[in-house]
Write a protein that holds these residues in place. Structure first.
Motif, mmCIF file in Angstrom:
data_model
loop_
_atom_site.group_PDB
_atom_site.id
_atom_site.type_symbol
_atom_site.label_atom_id
_atom_site.label_comp_id
_atom_site.label_asym_id
_atom_site.label_seq_id
_atom_site.Cartn_x
_atom_site.Cartn_y
_atom_site.Cartn_z
ATOM 1 N N GLU A 166 -19.156 16.870 -10.989
ATOM 2 C CA GLU A 166 -18.460 17.447 -9.834
ATOM 3 C C GLU A 166 -19.337 18.451 -9.089
ATOM 4 O O GLU A 166 -19.360 18.480 -7.858
ATOM 5 C CB GLU A 166 -17.166 18.122 -10.302
ATOM 6 C CG GLU A 166 -16.198 18.466 -9.192
ATOM 7 C CD GLU A 166 -14.866 18.939 -9.747
ATOM 8 O OE1 GLU A 166 -14.229 18.163 -10.497
ATOM 9 O OE2 GLU A 166 -14.484 20.091 -9.464
ATOM 10 N N GLU A 167 -20.100 19.266 -9.824
ATOM 11 C CA GLU A 167 -20.971 20.264 -9.181
ATOM 12 C C GLU A 167 -22.029 19.557 -8.329
ATOM 13 O O GLU A 167 -22.353 19.996 -7.225
ATOM 14 C CB GLU A 167 -21.627 21.154 -10.241
ATOM 15 C CG GLU A 167 -20.648 21.967 -11.084
ATOM 16 C CD GLU A 167 -19.536 22.601 -10.254
ATOM 17 O OE1 GLU A 167 -18.345 22.469 -10.653
ATOM 18 O OE2 GLU A 167 -19.853 23.134 -9.166
ATOM 19 N N ASP A 168 -22.503 18.434 -8.826
ATOM 20 C CA ASP A 168 -23.525 17.671 -8.097
ATOM 21 C C ASP A 168 -22.943 17.182 -6.773
ATOM 22 O O ASP A 168 -23.566 17.297 -5.718
ATOM 23 C CB ASP A 168 -23.919 16.478 -8.989
ATOM 24 C CG ASP A 168 -25.247 15.897 -8.589
ATOM 25 O OD1 ASP A 168 -25.391 14.663 -8.619
ATOM 26 O OD2 ASP A 168 -26.124 16.690 -8.190
ATOM 27 N N THR A 169 -21.711 16.652 -6.846
ATOM 28 C CA THR A 169 -21.042 16.186 -5.624
ATOM 29 C C THR A 169 -20.850 17.334 -4.641
ATOM 30 O O THR A 169 -21.133 17.209 -3.447
ATOM 31 C CB THR A 169 -19.662 15.593 -5.985
ATOM 32 O OG1 THR A 169 -19.827 14.568 -6.961
ATOM 33 C CG2 THR A 169 -18.957 15.021 -4.770
ATOM 34 N N MET A 170 -20.403 18.467 -5.165
ATOM 35 C CA MET A 170 -20.163 19.631 -4.288
ATOM 36 C C MET A 170 -21.463 20.073 -3.624
ATOM 37 O O MET A 170 -21.486 20.340 -2.423
ATOM 38 C CB MET A 170 -19.555 20.771 -5.116
ATOM 39 C CG MET A 170 -18.143 20.515 -5.603
ATOM 40 S SD MET A 170 -16.989 20.250 -4.254
ATOM 41 C CE MET A 170 -16.894 21.907 -3.580
ATOM 42 N N ARG A 171 -22.543 20.111 -4.388
ATOM 43 C CA ARG A 171 -23.838 20.544 -3.807
ATOM 44 C C ARG A 171 -24.220 19.624 -2.652
ATOM 45 O O ARG A 171 -24.633 20.064 -1.575
ATOM 46 C CB ARG A 171 -24.938 20.503 -4.884
ATOM 47 C CG ARG A 171 -25.083 21.786 -5.690
ATOM 48 C CD ARG A 171 -26.381 21.770 -6.497
ATOM 49 N NE ARG A 171 -26.384 20.712 -7.518
ATOM 50 C CZ ARG A 171 -25.804 20.832 -8.710
ATOM 51 N NH1 ARG A 171 -25.147 21.949 -9.020
ATOM 52 N NH2 ARG A 171 -25.847 19.846 -9.588
ATOM 53 N N GLU A 172 -24.030 18.313 -2.858
ATOM 54 C CA GLU A 172 -24.420 17.371 -1.791
ATOM 55 C C GLU A 172 -23.599 17.614 -0.544
ATOM 56 O O GLU A 172 -24.136 17.664 0.569
ATOM 57 C CB GLU A 172 -24.235 15.921 -2.250
ATOM 58 C CG GLU A 172 -24.648 14.941 -1.161
ATOM 59 C CD GLU A 172 -24.348 13.485 -1.484
ATOM 60 O OE1 GLU A 172 -24.589 12.648 -0.610
ATOM 61 O OE2 GLU A 172 -23.878 13.200 -2.587
ATOM 62 N N ILE A 173 -22.271 17.801 -0.721
ATOM 63 C CA ILE A 173 -21.409 17.947 0.457
ATOM 64 C C ILE A 173 -21.686 19.264 1.191
ATOM 65 O O ILE A 173 -21.725 19.308 2.421
ATOM 66 C CB ILE A 173 -19.926 17.810 0.060
ATOM 67 C CG1 ILE A 173 -19.677 16.421 -0.537
ATOM 68 C CG2 ILE A 173 -19.012 18.050 1.260
ATOM 69 C CD1 ILE A 173 -18.269 16.198 -1.043
ATOM 70 N N VAL A 174 -21.946 20.334 0.439
ATOM 71 C CA VAL A 174 -22.282 21.616 1.080
ATOM 72 C C VAL A 174 -23.564 21.457 1.908
ATOM 73 O O VAL A 174 -23.636 21.883 3.064
ATOM 74 C CB VAL A 174 -22.443 22.725 0.016
ATOM 75 C CG1 VAL A 174 -23.065 23.976 0.628
ATOM 76 C CG2 VAL A 174 -21.092 23.049 -0.627
ATOM 77 N N THR A 175 -24.553 20.752 1.341
ATOM 78 C CA THR A 175 -25.816 20.531 2.066
ATOM 79 C C THR A 175 -25.553 19.747 3.352
ATOM 80 O O THR A 175 -26.052 20.092 4.415
ATOM 81 C CB THR A 175 -26.798 19.712 1.186
ATOM 82 O OG1 THR A 175 -26.859 20.315 -0.088
ATOM 83 C CG2 THR A 175 -28.164 19.616 1.820
ATOM 84 N N LEU A 176 -24.735 18.719 3.246
ATOM 85 C CA LEU A 176 -24.443 17.887 4.424
ATOM 86 C C LEU A 176 -23.660 18.674 5.471
ATOM 87 O O LEU A 176 -23.906 18.552 6.670
ATOM 88 C CB LEU A 176 -23.669 16.644 3.994
ATOM 89 C CG LEU A 176 -24.473 15.620 3.199
ATOM 90 C CD1 LEU A 176 -23.560 14.575 2.564
ATOM 91 C CD2 LEU A 176 -25.513 14.944 4.084
ATOM 92 N N ALA A 177 -22.727 19.519 5.006
ATOM 93 C CA ALA A 177 -21.937 20.339 5.951
ATOM 94 C C ALA A 177 -22.866 21.282 6.703
ATOM 95 O O ALA A 177 -22.742 21.437 7.920
ATOM 96 C CB ALA A 177 -20.880 21.121 5.186
ATOM 97 N N GLU A 178 -23.826 21.847 5.986
ATOM 98 C CA GLU A 178 -24.773 22.763 6.638
ATOM 99 C C GLU A 178 -25.616 22.017 7.668
ATOM 100 O O GLU A 178 -26.075 22.593 8.649
ATOM 101 C CB GLU A 178 -25.685 23.418 5.595
ATOM 102 C CG GLU A 178 -24.989 24.542 4.805
ATOM 103 C CD GLU A 178 -25.672 24.828 3.464
ATOM 104 O OE1 GLU A 178 -25.129 25.666 2.699
ATOM 105 O OE2 GLU A 178 -26.714 24.171 3.173
ATOM 106 N N SER A 179 -25.796 20.718 7.477
ATOM 107 C CA SER A 179 -26.610 19.983 8.457
ATOM 108 C C SER A 179 -25.735 19.289 9.494
ATOM 109 O O SER A 179 -26.188 18.378 10.181
ATOM 110 C CB SER A 179 -27.519 18.983 7.762
ATOM 111 O OG SER A 179 -26.801 18.277 6.819
#
Ligand code: SF4
Length: 435
Positions: A166-179
């Motif tokens: 789940e943490e891995d998924t969250m990290r990816e989505i936060v990165t995408l939101a920032e971009s």
């Protein structure tokens, strides 16, 4: 080729090549290496995968032609197609670049073909970076399937269920939101099993993940890909109904509207349970978009069985139905059945269902004429000599809005307005939204 999970995985591989200094060229051009991320879900998909591999070989006989994915998993011990140099299965394909470079190093006149099979049931994808020009991002949260529907080859090709950290998924989505990504689509081979391999109830695991994504700044929309009716418990549905960013668009896989056929497909729900799930969604969401998949011509499906499916479809009223003529997949239980339905009959049933779904889709779309709505701009299109932006609502209704150079319109922007009419399967959005 194939599903959203495949395109997500190919994005990953594409970026690994770029990182190693390779330059991607259009598939039609002469290249040094061709990678085909294959699909084997139906005979047609299988045939198309082969065709792409042969096209690559023809394009450049000296190139390395690499087949990756489900087609390779489904090969078993069969000889691999002569067009292929390197065959890499689903679990090993994340290291596609490494395997190709090793093959390149070892390559001599006599190297011959090589098959690479990876470790089973391990979720180990690294999250891809944002692909330029994308307005929504697929997020793979799960792989594999334990259902073994009697017509389906996927559990044999994709292995057992495995859920992403789940943490891995969250990290990816936060990165995408920032971009700048505003919409994420949670994809998997069997999303309704998410968390089960960790001993969790899928409803709890998925609701927790969705609730955490709801909190991510910049993400405006969360869309679920294909799910099963059994996951739609009162607790789950009332829980997701509180998530304002969750798109009220549910691709609730049905496959047949006839209980006898569902049983023979080894689908573990009845039409009564399916109806209950849909009614529950309609109680908690305003006009939820219910879309689905239906197989026509499953072995043993009589005209009466099919008629039962048609009346069930009329009763439920879907927004969209993906209609699949049954495709015999060697190695599945259904493929062994003697009572296969003739192709002509499958064709006739597909046609009937496609006409019905076109009518239901039009009726659903037109419910939104006169309504305030918001679309996520994706691309421009020309219509009657005018330029329009095309985008989708949260319910995945396609809308168009006139291009207005005085307004800051761009892919990835959310535009509000009112639907004023229909135009060729799309709704016309009147907007003077300055945002
Ligand atoms: S749920 Fe059934 S149809 Fe879907 S991937 Fe699994 S076995 Fe195939």
């Amino acid at each position: 080729m194939g599903c959203k999970v495949n395109s997500y995985e190919l994005d990953l591989i594409r970026q690994s090549f770029a990182k190693e200094g390779y330059r991607e060229v259009p598939f039609e051009e002469k290249a040094d290496i061709y990678v085909v991320n294959t699909c084997t879900v139906t005979n047609i998909a299988d045939r198309k995968s082969r065709q792409m591999l042969h096209r690559a070989r023809k394009e450049n006989p000296a190139a390395i032609v690499c087949a990756i994915g489900c087609f390779v998993d489904n090969l078993g011990s069969a000889d691999i197609d002569p067009a292929i140099d390197l065959a890499i299965d689903n679990r090993a394909k994340k290291d596609c670049v490494k395997h190709i470079e090793a093959y390149l190093r070892d390559r001599t006149e006599t190297t011959g073909q090589r098959v690479i099979r990876g470790e089973k049931d391990v979720f180990s994808e690294r999250p891809p970076l944002l692909t330029p020009g994308r307005t929504r991002a697929d997020i793979k949260i799960q792989d594999g399937c334990n259902q073994f529907c009697s017509y389906c080859i996927i559990p044999y090709a994709r292995g057992r269920i495995v859920s992403r950290d789940e943490e891995d998924t969250m990290r990816e989505i936060v990165t995408l939101a920032e971009s700048g990504i505003k919409e994420v689509v949670l994809v998997g081979i069997h999303v309704s099993s998410y968390g089960k391999d960790r001993g969790e109830e899928p409803q709890e695991a998925l609701l927790r993940l969705l609730t955490r994504i709801q909190m991510i700044r910049g993400i405006e929309r969360i869309r679920l890909s294909s799910i099963e009716p059994r996951i739609m418990t009162e607790e789950f549905v009332s829980g997701i109904a509180k998530l304002t960013k969750l798109c009220p668009h549910f691709h609730l896989s049905l496959q047949s509207g006839c209980d006898k056929t569902l049983k023979e497909m080894n689908r573990r729900y009845t039409t009564a349970e399916y109806r209950e799930s849909v009614e529950r969604l309609r109680r908690h969401f305003r006009e939820p978009a219910i879309t689905t998949d239906i197989i026509v011509g499953f072995p043993g499906e009589t005209t009466e069985d099919f008629a039962t499916t048609v009346s069930f479809v009329k009763e439920i009223g879907f927004y969209q139905i993906h209609v699949f003529p049954y495709s015999k997949r060697e190695g599945t239980v259904a493929a062994k059945r003697k009572d296969q339905v003739p192709d002509a009959e499958k064709k006739a049933r597909s046609k009937e269902l496609l006409l019905l779904t076109a009518e239901q889709a039009r009726a659903y779309r037109e419910k939104f004429i006169g309504q305030e709505e918001e679309i996520l701009l994706e691309e421009t299109t020309e219509q009657d000599g005018k330029t329009f932006w095309v985008g989708h609502t949260m319910r995945y209704v396609e809308g168009i809005v006139r291009e207005d150079k005085s307004l800051p319109q761009a892919a990835g922007m959310l535009i509000k307005g009112r639907f004023t009419g229909a135009s060729g399967g799309r709704l016309l959005l009147q907007s003077d939204d300055p945002s």
